[in-house]
Design an enzyme around this catalytic site. Sequence first.
Site, PDB file in Angstrom:
ATOM      1  N   GLU A  57      -2.378 -14.589 -16.029  1.00 23.79           N
ATOM      2  CA  GLU A  57      -2.546 -13.661 -17.147  1.00 23.79           C
ATOM      3  C   GLU A  57      -1.449 -12.591 -17.147  1.00 23.79           C
ATOM      4  OE1 GLU A  57      -5.991 -10.523 -18.739  1.00 23.79           O
ATOM      5  OE2 GLU A  57      -6.061 -11.296 -16.688  1.00 23.79           O
ATOM      6  N   LYS A  79      -7.080 -13.432 -25.838  1.00 23.78           N
ATOM      7  CA  LYS A  79      -8.236 -13.101 -25.004  1.00 23.78           C
ATOM      8  C   LYS A  79      -9.365 -12.564 -25.877  1.00 23.78           C
ATOM      9  CE  LYS A  79      -9.197 -10.681 -20.612  1.00 23.78           C
ATOM     10  NZ  LYS A  79      -8.572  -9.886 -19.540  1.00 23.78           N
ATOM     11  N   CYS A  88      -8.872 -14.828 -18.122  1.00 21.81           N
ATOM     12  CA  CYS A  88      -9.604 -14.014 -17.137  1.00 21.81           C
ATOM     13  C   CYS A  88     -11.044 -13.733 -17.551  1.00 21.81           C
ATOM     14  CB  CYS A  88      -8.842 -12.718 -16.848  1.00 21.81           C
ATOM     15  SG  CYS A  88      -9.244 -12.022 -15.218  1.00 21.81           S
ATOM     16  N   SER A 101      -7.122 -11.349 -11.691  1.00 16.89           N
ATOM     17  CA  SER A 101      -8.425 -10.881 -11.229  1.00 16.89           C
ATOM     18  C   SER A 101      -8.254 -10.089  -9.943  1.00 16.89           C
ATOM     19  CB  SER A 101      -9.344 -12.088 -10.989  1.00 16.89           C
ATOM     20  OG  SER A 101     -10.598 -11.690 -10.489  1.00 16.89           O
ATOM     21  N   LYS A 119     -15.058 -10.574  -3.407  1.00 14.12           N
ATOM     22  CA  LYS A 119     -14.765 -11.010  -4.778  1.00 14.12           C
ATOM     23  C   LYS A 119     -14.420 -12.496  -4.827  1.00 14.12           C
ATOM     24  CE  LYS A 119     -13.428 -10.114  -9.182  1.00 14.12           C
ATOM     25  NZ  LYS A 119     -12.316  -9.175  -9.427  1.00 14.12           N
ATOM     26  N   SER A 166      -1.404  10.349  15.252  1.00  9.24           N
ATOM     27  CA  SER A 166      -2.222  11.370  15.907  1.00  9.24           C
ATOM     28  C   SER A 166      -2.776  10.898  17.238  1.00  9.24           C
ATOM     29  CB  SER A 166      -3.388  11.756  14.992  1.00  9.24           C
ATOM     30  OG  SER A 166      -4.289  10.664  14.872  1.00  9.24           O
ATOM     31  N   GLY A 167      -2.694   9.593  17.497  1.00 11.95           N
ATOM     32  CA  GLY A 167      -3.376   9.033  18.655  1.00 11.95           C
ATOM     33  C   GLY A 167      -4.775   8.567  18.321  1.00 11.95           C
ATOM     34  N   ILE A 223      -7.751   6.641  15.591  1.00 17.24           N
ATOM     35  CA  ILE A 223      -7.970   5.293  15.087  1.00 17.24           C
ATOM     36  C   ILE A 223      -7.330   5.064  13.720  1.00 17.24           C
ATOM     37  CG2 ILE A 223     -10.204   5.912  14.069  1.00 17.24           C
ATOM     38  CD1 ILE A 223      -9.388   2.581  15.777  1.00 17.24           C
ATOM     39  N   SER A 278      -4.655   6.498  12.022  1.00 16.97           N
ATOM     40  CA  SER A 278      -3.198   6.341  11.976  1.00 16.97           C
ATOM     41  C   SER A 278      -2.771   5.080  12.723  1.00 16.97           C
ATOM     42  CB  SER A 278      -2.495   7.570  12.549  1.00 16.97           C
ATOM     43  OG  SER A 278      -2.827   7.787  13.909  1.00 16.97           O
ATOM     44  N   ASN A 334      -6.009  24.492   8.624  1.00 15.94           N
ATOM     45  CA  ASN A 334      -5.284  23.765   7.580  1.00 15.94           C
ATOM     46  C   ASN A 334      -3.789  24.073   7.574  1.00 15.94           C
ATOM     47  OD1 ASN A 334      -7.599  22.472   6.720  1.00 15.94           O
ATOM     48  ND2 ASN A 334      -8.049  23.964   5.117  1.00 15.94           N
ATOM     49  N   GLU A 371     -13.758  10.272   4.956  1.00 13.67           N
ATOM     50  CA  GLU A 371     -13.163  11.606   4.934  1.00 13.67           C
ATOM     51  C   GLU A 371     -12.870  12.070   3.509  1.00 13.67           C
ATOM     52  OE1 GLU A 371     -10.848  11.005   9.214  1.00 13.67           O
ATOM     53  OE2 GLU A 371      -9.773  10.785   7.321  1.00 13.67           O
TER      54      GLU A 371
END
Length: 545
Positions: free
Chosen positions: A41, A113, A149, A186, A192, A296-297, A299, A301, A377, A406
């Site tokens: 498509e 379509k 589609c 799609s 899916k 950062s050490g 999970i 990153s 921050n 997050e």
Amino acid sequence: MKIGLLQLNATIGDYAENLRQLGEGYRKLAKEGAEIVVAPELFLCGYPPRDLLLRPDFIEAGEAALAQAAALTAGGPALCVGCVRPNAQRPGRPLWNAAAWLEDGRIQHTAHKALLPTYDVFDEDRYFEPAAAPTLVAWRGKKIGITICEDIWNDADFWPDRRYRLDPVSELRRSGAEVILNLSASPWYRGKEKLRTEMVARAAKDEGVPIVQVNMVGGNDELIFDGQSAAFDAHGKVLFQAPAFETGGWVVDLKGACPPSASRLDEEETVRRALALGIRDYVGKCGFRSVALGLSGGIDSAVVAALAVEALGPQAVFGFSLPARYSSPGSLSDAQALAHNLGIAHEVVSIENAFQVVEKELGPVFQGRAADAAEENVQSRLRGLMLMAVSNKFGHLVLTTGNKSELAVGYCTLYGDMCGALAPIADLTKSEVYGLARAINRQRELIPQNSISKPPSAELRPNQTDQDSLPDYAVLDQILELYVVQHRSKAEIVAAGFDAAVVADVLNKVTFSEYKRRQAAPGLKVSPRAFGMGRQIPVAQRFRT
């Protein structure tokens, strides 16, 4: 009847490259005996083109490309390819989402379509006029139905609650269609591929007609297309299924031999391959050759770095540790171990001196107030500053490393850890990130075990952990699934067994953080409901349940 399936990766607006792929694939399948070659498509212009469709020069370039595609077919098999066609009828929208039947060097037929999706990431009714009925092409004594589609996503027996009154597949069958082609773009999300296969198989069985579906592959912005094009016989049996996340071309004989189908990937492998493809195409199609990210050490990153290496190769990935006073020695050593395992460049650039300068300058303004999120921050924003400086100097595209958990509750810093051009794991919950990390380590340890096992922490104050401010991720992620993906109300979530105060706090955080997500980098979609283009929530609103 031998039909060639061209599973290709279009770049939006790159008509020359898309034509090159089309021509190369068409000639290959012609040599292999295809009588009809089918491409995805809107392949000529790329999907989704969005508001480029409002530009007359974009449409004119598409018409020129279509003429060149037609010229390919002089003396060869027929070619059915997705394209945009102008609509001269008024009243009505100015364009059709079309499939052009090309043969003998000319446009012989154009199908339009009929069903235009306007949900989730789709907004086709904004641009296209819907066809009143699907198109049937008479070809060499056969009647071939052409669908695009969504036209095939409305089977009354498969869907208990349908979006449209018209069922193009049934209409075509009643008109005598002996084969139905479906040109698709799609977008993929987790699960899916199984849904799509079951749905098309059911349509083929119910209507008693072979169906050939050709799906696009590749990444375009937030969307990932998995390919997995397929052919089904009139009993709904899968005759052939193409591999996931790979380009290629195959010839299927609906009444004879077909190539062997690709083996199915498990769920985590599917997610890993999808995200790597999304990174590779976003970086390449935006004109970049390398990426940078903060290590950062932790999970998140680590997973992003591993995916980037799979996508681009270790020579194109640059990691930076950006420590300050609260960074633990273990985090630095874990980042160094990760970089060594992945074979990527790694540098340590301290932000401590810069942090001290900012503290000194803000001292008179903050006088008499205890340290809080403002100072925390500042550290995150200094890290963003460093990464963007590296990006400007060396031309790296910056990857952000935040996950869906997050982003949902605002546990992220605008212009800090949210700085970057692409958020590869923004649609993975924290729990899913851990699962993907374990999958990445199946063959050998790429992500240090300590990054997986230690309590997650932003390390912006002494002895900080994520659970100082958030529920346990196992709980948080279940609440987010119910609220963000399934649209459940607060009362329904509490009734499902979750603490009322926790639910209220989480939902308030999700609502309040909408302004942050509006400014976030595009995130690769892997769930049925991702933050971004498919979730349109007002920022300034006061609805609470």
